[in-house]
Design a protein around this motif. Structure first.
Motif, PDB file in Angstrom:
ATOM      1  N   PHE A  63     151.441 -21.352 103.266  1.00 47.40           N
ATOM      2  CA  PHE A  63     149.914 -21.703 102.934  1.00 47.40           C
ATOM      3  C   PHE A  63     149.062 -20.635 103.189  1.00 47.40           C
ATOM      4  CE2 PHE A  63     149.051 -21.677 107.379  1.00 47.40           C
ATOM      5  CZ  PHE A  63     150.237 -21.693 108.135  1.00 47.40           C
ATOM      6  N   SER A  64     149.661 -19.558 103.836  1.00 51.18           N
ATOM      7  CA  SER A  64     148.925 -18.370 104.006  1.00 51.18           C
ATOM      8  C   SER A  64     148.885 -17.276 103.087  1.00 51.18           C
ATOM      9  CB  SER A  64     149.163 -17.706 105.308  1.00 51.18           C
ATOM     10  OG  SER A  64     148.846 -18.628 106.477  1.00 51.18           O
ATOM     11  N   SER A  65     149.678 -17.462 102.081  1.00 50.88           N
ATOM     12  CA  SER A  65     149.905 -16.689 101.064  1.00 50.88           C
ATOM     13  C   SER A  65     149.295 -17.038  99.858  1.00 50.88           C
ATOM     14  CB  SER A  65     151.563 -16.400 100.850  1.00 50.88           C
ATOM     15  OG  SER A  65     151.933 -16.015 102.178  1.00 50.88           O
ATOM     16  N   ASN A  66     147.858 -16.746  99.678  1.00 51.40           N
ATOM     17  CA  ASN A  66     147.704 -17.306  98.369  1.00 51.40           C
ATOM     18  C   ASN A  66     147.787 -16.369  97.143  1.00 51.40           C
ATOM     19  OD1 ASN A  66     146.651 -19.861  98.807  1.00 51.40           O
ATOM     20  ND2 ASN A  66     145.015 -18.719 100.220  1.00 51.40           N
ATOM     21  N   THR A  67     147.711 -15.107  97.523  1.00 47.46           N
ATOM     22  CA  THR A  67     147.848 -14.029  96.468  1.00 47.46           C
ATOM     23  C   THR A  67     149.243 -13.222  96.943  1.00 47.46           C
ATOM     24  OG1 THR A  67     145.691 -13.974  96.189  1.00 47.46           O
ATOM     25  CG2 THR A  67     146.944 -12.014  95.324  1.00 47.46           C
ATOM     26  N   MET A  68     150.136 -12.873  95.855  1.00 44.84           N
ATOM     27  CA  MET A  68     151.331 -12.123  96.236  1.00 44.84           C
ATOM     28  C   MET A  68     151.258 -11.054  95.272  1.00 44.84           C
ATOM     29  SD  MET A  68     152.937 -13.599  98.438  1.00 44.84           S
ATOM     30  CE  MET A  68     154.388 -12.659  98.379  1.00 44.84           C
ATOM     31  N   ALA A  69     151.733  -9.913  95.741  1.00 45.77           N
ATOM     32  CA  ALA A  69     151.813  -8.853  94.641  1.00 45.77           C
ATOM     33  C   ALA A  69     152.977  -7.633  95.096  1.00 45.77           C
ATOM     34  CB  ALA A  69     150.371  -7.897  94.989  1.00 45.77           C
ATOM     35  N   TRP A  70     153.200  -6.862  94.146  1.00 49.50           N
ATOM     36  CA  TRP A  70     154.284  -5.877  94.317  1.00 49.50           C
ATOM     37  C   TRP A  70     153.230  -4.568  94.347  1.00 49.50           C
ATOM     38  CZ3 TRP A  70     159.121  -6.394  95.518  1.00 49.50           C
ATOM     39  CH2 TRP A  70     159.833  -7.589  95.306  1.00 49.50           C
ATOM     40  N   PHE A  71     153.937  -3.646  95.238  1.00 48.52           N
ATOM     41  CA  PHE A  71     153.133  -2.422  95.084  1.00 48.52           C
ATOM     42  C   PHE A  71     154.336  -1.402  95.033  1.00 48.52           C
ATOM     43  CE2 PHE A  71     148.717  -2.518  96.159  1.00 48.52           C
ATOM     44  CZ  PHE A  71     148.606  -3.910  96.398  1.00 48.52           C
ATOM     45  N   ARG A  72     154.171  -0.015  94.656  1.00 45.98           N
ATOM     46  CA  ARG A  72     155.245   0.960  94.732  1.00 45.98           C
ATOM     47  C   ARG A  72     154.642   2.141  95.560  1.00 45.98           C
ATOM     48  NH1 ARG A  72     156.200   1.996  88.429  1.00 45.98           N
ATOM     49  NH2 ARG A  72     154.301   3.086  87.975  1.00 45.98           N
ATOM     50  N   GLU A  73     155.445   3.155  96.182  1.00 49.62           N
ATOM     51  CA  GLU A  73     155.172   4.019  96.551  1.00 49.62           C
ATOM     52  C   GLU A  73     156.181   5.235  96.384  1.00 49.62           C
ATOM     53  OE1 GLU A  73     153.448   3.720 100.753  1.00 49.62           O
ATOM     54  OE2 GLU A  73     155.003   5.392 101.377  1.00 49.62           O
ATOM     55  N   ASN A  74     155.867   6.377  95.870  1.00 46.14           N
ATOM     56  CA  ASN A  74     156.619   7.702  95.560  1.00 46.14           C
ATOM     57  C   ASN A  74     156.337   8.492  96.434  1.00 46.14           C
ATOM     58  OD1 ASN A  74     158.426   9.031  94.251  1.00 46.14           O
ATOM     59  ND2 ASN A  74     157.649   8.468  92.089  1.00 46.14           N
ATOM     60  N   SER A  75     157.157   9.632  96.844  1.00 44.84           N
ATOM     61  CA  SER A  75     156.827  10.308  97.724  1.00 44.84           C
ATOM     62  C   SER A  75     155.769  11.230  97.600  1.00 44.84           C
ATOM     63  CB  SER A  75     158.059  11.273  98.045  1.00 44.84           C
ATOM     64  OG  SER A  75     158.508  11.888  97.011  1.00 44.84           O
ATOM     65  N   GLY A  76     154.828  11.418  98.837  1.00 45.27           N
ATOM     66  CA  GLY A  76     153.535  12.206  98.733  1.00 45.27           C
ATOM     67  C   GLY A  76     152.442  11.466  97.864  1.00 45.27           C
ATOM     68  N   LYS A  77     152.734  10.276  97.465  1.00 43.47           N
ATOM     69  CA  LYS A  77     151.699   9.588  96.727  1.00 43.47           C
ATOM     70  C   LYS A  77     151.174   8.236  97.573  1.00 43.47           C
ATOM     71  CE  LYS A  77     153.060  11.127  92.203  1.00 43.47           C
ATOM     72  NZ  LYS A  77     153.608  10.955  90.545  1.00 43.47           N
ATOM     73  N   ASP A  78     149.921   7.897  97.045  1.00 45.23           N
ATOM     74  CA  ASP A  78     149.507   6.599  97.607  1.00 45.23           C
ATOM     75  C   ASP A  78     150.279   5.511  97.001  1.00 45.23           C
ATOM     76  OD1 ASP A  78     145.973   7.739  97.378  1.00 45.23           O
ATOM     77  OD2 ASP A  78     147.568   7.937  98.856  1.00 45.23           O
ATOM     78  N   ARG A  79     150.235   4.375  97.928  1.00 38.12           N
ATOM     79  CA  ARG A  79     150.865   3.180  97.351  1.00 38.12           C
ATOM     80  C   ARG A  79     149.931   2.726  96.188  1.00 38.12           C
ATOM     81  NH1 ARG A  79     153.283  -0.736 102.158  1.00 38.12           N
ATOM     82  NH2 ARG A  79     154.064   1.237 102.482  1.00 38.12           N
ATOM     83  N   GLU A  80     150.783   2.142  95.178  1.00 36.48           N
ATOM     84  CA  GLU A  80     150.156   2.131  93.834  1.00 36.48           C
ATOM     85  C   GLU A  80     150.428   0.701  93.594  1.00 36.48           C
ATOM     86  OE1 GLU A  80     152.572   3.802  90.690  1.00 36.48           O
ATOM     87  OE2 GLU A  80     151.052   2.923  89.186  1.00 36.48           O
ATOM     88  N   PHE A  81     149.252  -0.212  93.121  1.00 35.86           N
ATOM     89  CA  PHE A  81     149.311  -1.502  92.834  1.00 35.86           C
ATOM     90  C   PHE A  81     150.427  -1.780  91.540  1.00 35.86           C
ATOM     91  CE2 PHE A  81     148.093  -5.755  92.127  1.00 35.86           C
ATOM     92  CZ  PHE A  81     147.806  -5.947  90.763  1.00 35.86           C
ATOM     93  N   VAL A  82     151.091  -2.650  91.576  1.00 29.48           N
ATOM     94  CA  VAL A  82     151.912  -2.754  90.186  1.00 29.48           C
ATOM     95  C   VAL A  82     151.692  -4.336  89.585  1.00 29.48           C
ATOM     96  CG1 VAL A  82     154.365  -3.518  89.623  1.00 29.48           C
ATOM     97  CG2 VAL A  82     153.890  -1.684  91.445  1.00 29.48           C
ATOM     98  N   ALA A  83     151.763  -5.215  90.340  1.00 27.81           N
ATOM     99  CA  ALA A  83     151.375  -6.456  89.888  1.00 27.81           C
ATOM    100  C   ALA A  83     151.005  -7.420  90.882  1.00 27.81           C
ATOM    101  CB  ALA A  83     152.415  -7.075  88.995  1.00 27.81           C
TER     102      ALA A  83
END
Length: 121
Positions: A28-48
């Motif tokens: 009930f506390s998780s109204n939005t779910m997402a996937w991010f990804r992170e490559n070495s040396g880069k910021d965490r990138e939004f996927v979906a």
């Protein structure tokens, strides 16, 4: 809220992979779910991302048309097709209490452990 991910491994370019993220301890506390990804040396990138109701999805430009996010009961999936070497990264599932269209990682309160996806050419 606990997020347990699975599915990361090495694949060849053009292949497919499905990541899973099981949510427990307060869906009930998780109204939005997402996937991010992170490559070495880069910021965490939004996927979906997907709303828990399942009626709205949104994708980052780099994966649009190749990746699909979905939810079945307490598990959120990321189906990744036509994988490219540039998809190589550590992938994280995340949950936000709010319904949010924000693609910034700071909008999400709960995070699973990362899973490595490696795409070889």
């Amino acid at each position: 809220v606990r997020l347990v991910r699975s599915g990361g491994r090495s694949v060849q370019a053009g292949g497919s992979l499905r990541l899973s993220c099981e949510v427990s301890g307060g869906t009930f506390s998780s109204n939005t779910m997402a996937w991010f990804r992170e490559n070495s040396g880069k910021d965490r990138e939004f996927v979906a991302r997907i709303f828990w109701s399942g009626d709205s999805t949104y994708y980052g430009d780099s994966v649009k048309g190749r990746f699909t996010i979905s939810r079945d009961k307490n598990t959120v999936y990321l189906q990744m097709n036509s994988l490219k070497p540039e998809d190589t990264a550590v992938y994280y599932c995340a949950a936000a209490h709010a319904y949010t269209a924000d693609v910034d990682a700071s909008a999400y309160e709960y995070w699973g452990q990362g899973t490595q996806v490696t795409v070889s050419s």
